[in-house]
Motif scaffolding. Structure first.
Motif, short mmCIF file in Angstrom:
data_model
loop_
_atom_site.label_atom_id
_atom_site.label_comp_id
_atom_site.label_asym_id
_atom_site.label_seq_id
_atom_site.Cartn_x
_atom_site.Cartn_y
_atom_site.Cartn_z
N SER A 1 0.79 -1.01 0.10
CA SER A 1 0.23 0.14 0.10
C SER A 1 0.77 1.18 0.09
CB SER A 1 -1.11 0.04 1.25
OG SER A 1 -0.48 0.12 2.31
N GLY A 2 2.08 0.97 0.79
CA GLY A 2 2.83 2.52 0.69
C GLY A 2 3.89 2.48 -0.15
N ILE A 3 4.40 1.57 -0.88
CA ILE A 3 5.64 1.61 -1.65
C ILE A 3 5.20 1.15 -3.06
CG2 ILE A 3 7.81 0.71 -2.25
CD1 ILE A 3 8.19 0.49 0.79
N GLU A 4 4.75 -0.09 -3.55
CA GLU A 4 4.48 -0.59 -4.79
C GLU A 4 3.31 -0.19 -5.46
OE1 GLU A 4 3.83 -4.85 -7.01
OE2 GLU A 4 5.08 -4.75 -5.38
N ARG A 5 2.28 0.37 -4.73
CA ARG A 5 1.39 1.01 -5.74
C ARG A 5 1.71 2.33 -6.23
NH1 ARG A 5 -2.36 5.00 -3.26
NH2 ARG A 5 -1.86 5.49 -1.11
N ASN A 6 2.87 2.88 -5.65
CA ASN A 6 3.27 4.10 -6.24
C ASN A 6 4.72 3.98 -7.14
OD1 ASN A 6 1.29 6.07 -5.26
ND2 ASN A 6 2.07 5.68 -3.03
N ALA A 7 5.18 2.69 -7.38
CA ALA A 7 6.19 2.24 -8.14
C ALA A 7 5.99 2.21 -9.51
CB ALA A 7 6.74 1.02 -7.59
N PHE A 8 5.45 3.48 -10.22
CA PHE A 8 5.10 3.62 -11.27
C PHE A 8 6.16 3.14 -12.32
CE2 PHE A 8 1.37 5.28 -9.99
CZ PHE A 8 1.48 6.30 -9.16
N ALA A 9 5.86 2.23 -13.79
CA ALA A 9 6.77 1.60 -14.30
C ALA A 9 6.17 1.80 -15.84
CB ALA A 9 7.12 0.31 -14.16
N LEU A 10 6.99 1.79 -16.56
CA LEU A 10 6.91 1.74 -18.28
C LEU A 10 7.14 0.66 -18.87
CD1 LEU A 10 5.79 3.53 -20.83
CD2 LEU A 10 8.36 3.76 -20.97
N HIS B 1 -3.65 -6.90 -26.07
CA HIS B 1 -2.51 -6.31 -25.13
C HIS B 1 -3.59 -5.77 -24.10
CE1 HIS B 1 -0.36 -3.65 -22.86
NE2 HIS B 1 0.56 -4.50 -22.98
N VAL B 2 -3.40 -6.15 -22.83
CA VAL B 2 -4.02 -6.07 -21.54
C VAL B 2 -3.36 -5.22 -20.68
CG1 VAL B 2 -5.37 -6.78 -19.69
CG2 VAL B 2 -5.43 -8.05 -21.79
N SER B 3 -3.72 -3.88 -20.49
CA SER B 3 -2.71 -3.12 -19.53
C SER B 3 -3.02 -3.31 -18.12
CB SER B 3 -3.28 -1.56 -19.83
OG SER B 3 -2.53 -0.80 -18.71
N ALA B 4 -1.93 -3.41 -17.34
CA ALA B 4 -1.98 -3.52 -15.86
C ALA B 4 -2.28 -2.41 -15.20
CB ALA B 4 -0.62 -4.24 -15.46
N GLY B 5 -2.66 -1.38 -15.97
CA GLY B 5 -3.19 -0.32 -15.21
C GLY B 5 -2.30 0.68 -14.32
N ILE B 6 -2.60 1.89 -14.12
CA ILE B 6 -1.77 2.54 -13.22
C ILE B 6 -2.48 3.04 -11.81
CG2 ILE B 6 -1.05 5.12 -13.48
CD1 ILE B 6 -1.30 5.17 -16.35
N GLY B 7 -3.50 2.62 -11.45
CA GLY B 7 -4.10 3.29 -10.35
C GLY B 7 -4.69 1.91 -9.72
N THR B 8 -5.24 2.11 -8.41
CA THR B 8 -6.12 1.36 -7.83
C THR B 8 -7.33 1.80 -7.29
OG1 THR B 8 -5.10 1.80 -5.67
CG2 THR B 8 -4.30 0.01 -6.90
N SER B 9 -8.50 1.10 -6.80
CA SER B 9 -9.51 1.75 -6.19
C SER B 9 -9.24 2.48 -4.82
CB SER B 9 -10.53 0.60 -5.92
OG SER B 9 -11.53 1.15 -4.86
N PRO B 10 -9.74 3.50 -4.53
CA PRO B 10 -9.40 3.96 -3.21
C PRO B 10 -9.77 3.16 -2.03
CG PRO B 10 -11.26 5.18 -4.13
CD PRO B 10 -10.71 4.31 -5.26
N TRP B 11 -10.56 2.24 -2.36
CA TRP B 11 -10.90 1.23 -1.21
C TRP B 11 -9.96 -0.07 -1.24
CZ3 TRP B 11 -14.10 3.41 1.90
CH2 TRP B 11 -15.00 4.56 1.56
N ALA B 12 -9.28 0.00 -2.21
CA ALA B 12 -8.27 -1.28 -2.16
C ALA B 12 -6.92 -0.63 -2.68
CB ALA B 12 -8.75 -2.55 -2.91
N PRO B 13 -6.19 0.18 -1.99
CA PRO B 13 -4.89 0.96 -2.25
C PRO B 13 -3.65 0.16 -2.02
CG PRO B 13 -5.47 1.87 -0.24
CD PRO B 13 -6.46 0.63 -0.46
N ALA B 14 -3.46 -0.96 -2.82
CA ALA B 14 -2.42 -1.96 -2.82
C ALA B 14 -2.34 -2.33 -3.79
CB ALA B 14 -2.67 -2.68 -1.33
N ARG B 15 -1.05 -2.64 -4.15
CA ARG B 15 -0.45 -3.70 -5.44
C ARG B 15 0.62 -4.58 -4.69
NH1 ARG B 15 -1.18 -3.03 -11.16
NH2 ARG B 15 -2.87 -1.35 -11.58
#
Length: 322
Positions: free
Chosen positions: A28-37, A270-284
């Motif tokens: 919730s604190g690190i990986e969900r903001n570890a944006f990648a290309l 091609h399926v994108s893994a996406g950039i965000g999450t639901s605010p109710w499940a803020p974790a990756r």
């Protein structure tokens, strides 16, 4: 039960609880903001075509105060894509439209195509994550979101709404025949409105959908589309090492939850893994948020079994190369 056994059991339980807490904190604190290309090369164009650089964005799930995400998105203009494709779920809040528009910035001045997803129409609501496993057909939607304002902002800047329409355009010398459907996750898709063989003269036949539901992918493949772009899955969002996604949140199999794959004999997906999450499940976990730069190149006469692979390298946008 001996006192030593109870002590060991307590230590084991505390250790497991501590590991779980660390995992949740990381997700919730690190990986969900570890944006990648992610960079992928896909052989889907007509023979003899020049290459085409397509930036695939999906599932921003933007909240107004998400500055890290907004700043990272602004960097993507530096990739110099020929075409931007947005496959939906941009919003997560009533006041998110300005944040999305400002974050996309100069990308909106480039040729662009889009369709919407469920979280463009309705705000997310808290739900039991196990419902994705045990009650896949149940849909829980929140309050309506200002998707009309977002559509107006996109189209005023030149992006084309592909919801239940077929269009032809030329980008970087490539003639594209494109079609899109509304979100199959909400059962809003009406493929019959765009059914039929795309213009055979087009060097790229491109399909767009938010959720990669097999019933829609089958129709695109049957009509002869070269490439279908989708999002929605979040790449599984919470994945396990050496196993991958637990769920896809749609009817495709786990092996196709993100990245490129084949669908049918001649269509690439091609399926994108996406950039965000639901605010109710803020974790990756084991599934970084990402955008994808697709380099489309001519297909050979012998149909390839998979897309080409590249080595890893870092960039200002933190590159994952597939």
């Amino acid at each position: 039960m001996s006192s030593q056994f109870r002590t060991n059991l307590t230590r084991t339980a505390l250790g497991a609880a501590g590991a779980a807490a660390l995992g949740i904190g990381y997700a919730s604190g690190i990986e969900r903001n570890a944006f990648a290309l992610r960079e992928v090369t896909m052989p889907v164009l007509a023979p003899g075509s020049s290459s085409l650089r397509v930036l695939h964005l999906s599932d921003l799930h933007m909240m107004p105060n998400q500055r890290l995400k907004q700043n990272w998105l602004r960097e993507l203009e530096g990739l110099d894509p020929d075409l931007v494709v947005n496959t939906g779920d941009n919003l997560s809040h009533q006041r998110s439209v300005p944040a999305v528009v400002q974050a996309l910035g100069d990308l909106l001045a480039r040729p662009g195509l889009f369709v919407f997803g469920s979280n463009d129409y309705f705000a997310p609501k808290p739900k039991n994550p196990l419902s994705y496993i045990f009650n896949k057909d149940k849909r829980i939607t929140g309050d309506p979101l200002p998707w009309g304002d977002l559509r107006a902002a996109f189209t005023e800047r030149g992006w084309l709404d592909m919801t239940h329409v077929r269009r032809e355009l030329e980008v970087a010398g490539i003639r594209i025949a494109a079609a899109g459907v509304d979100d199959p996750h909400l059962k809003r898709d009406r493929y019959d409105t765009v059914a039929g063989t795309p213009n055979p003269v087009a060097q790229l036949k491109l399909g767009l959908t938010h959720s990669p539901e097999p019933r829609v992918l089958d129709r695109f493949a049957d009509d002869g589309y070269d490439l279908v772009l989708a999002g929605h899955t979040h790449g599984g969002q919470l994945c396990l090492p050496f196993y991958g996604a637990l769920v896809t949140n749609c009817q495709i199999d786990r092996s196709r939850v993100k990245g490129p794959s084949k669908w049918g004999a001649h269509t690439q997906l091609h399926v994108s893994a996406g950039i965000g999450t639901s605010p109710w499940a803020p974790a990756r976990f084991c599934c970084r948020p990402e955008a994808t730069l697709l380099t489309l190149v001519p297909a050979t006469r012998r149909e390839p079994e998979h897309v080409s692979a590249h080595s890893s390298a870092e960039s200002p946008a933190s590159v994952l190369r597939n």
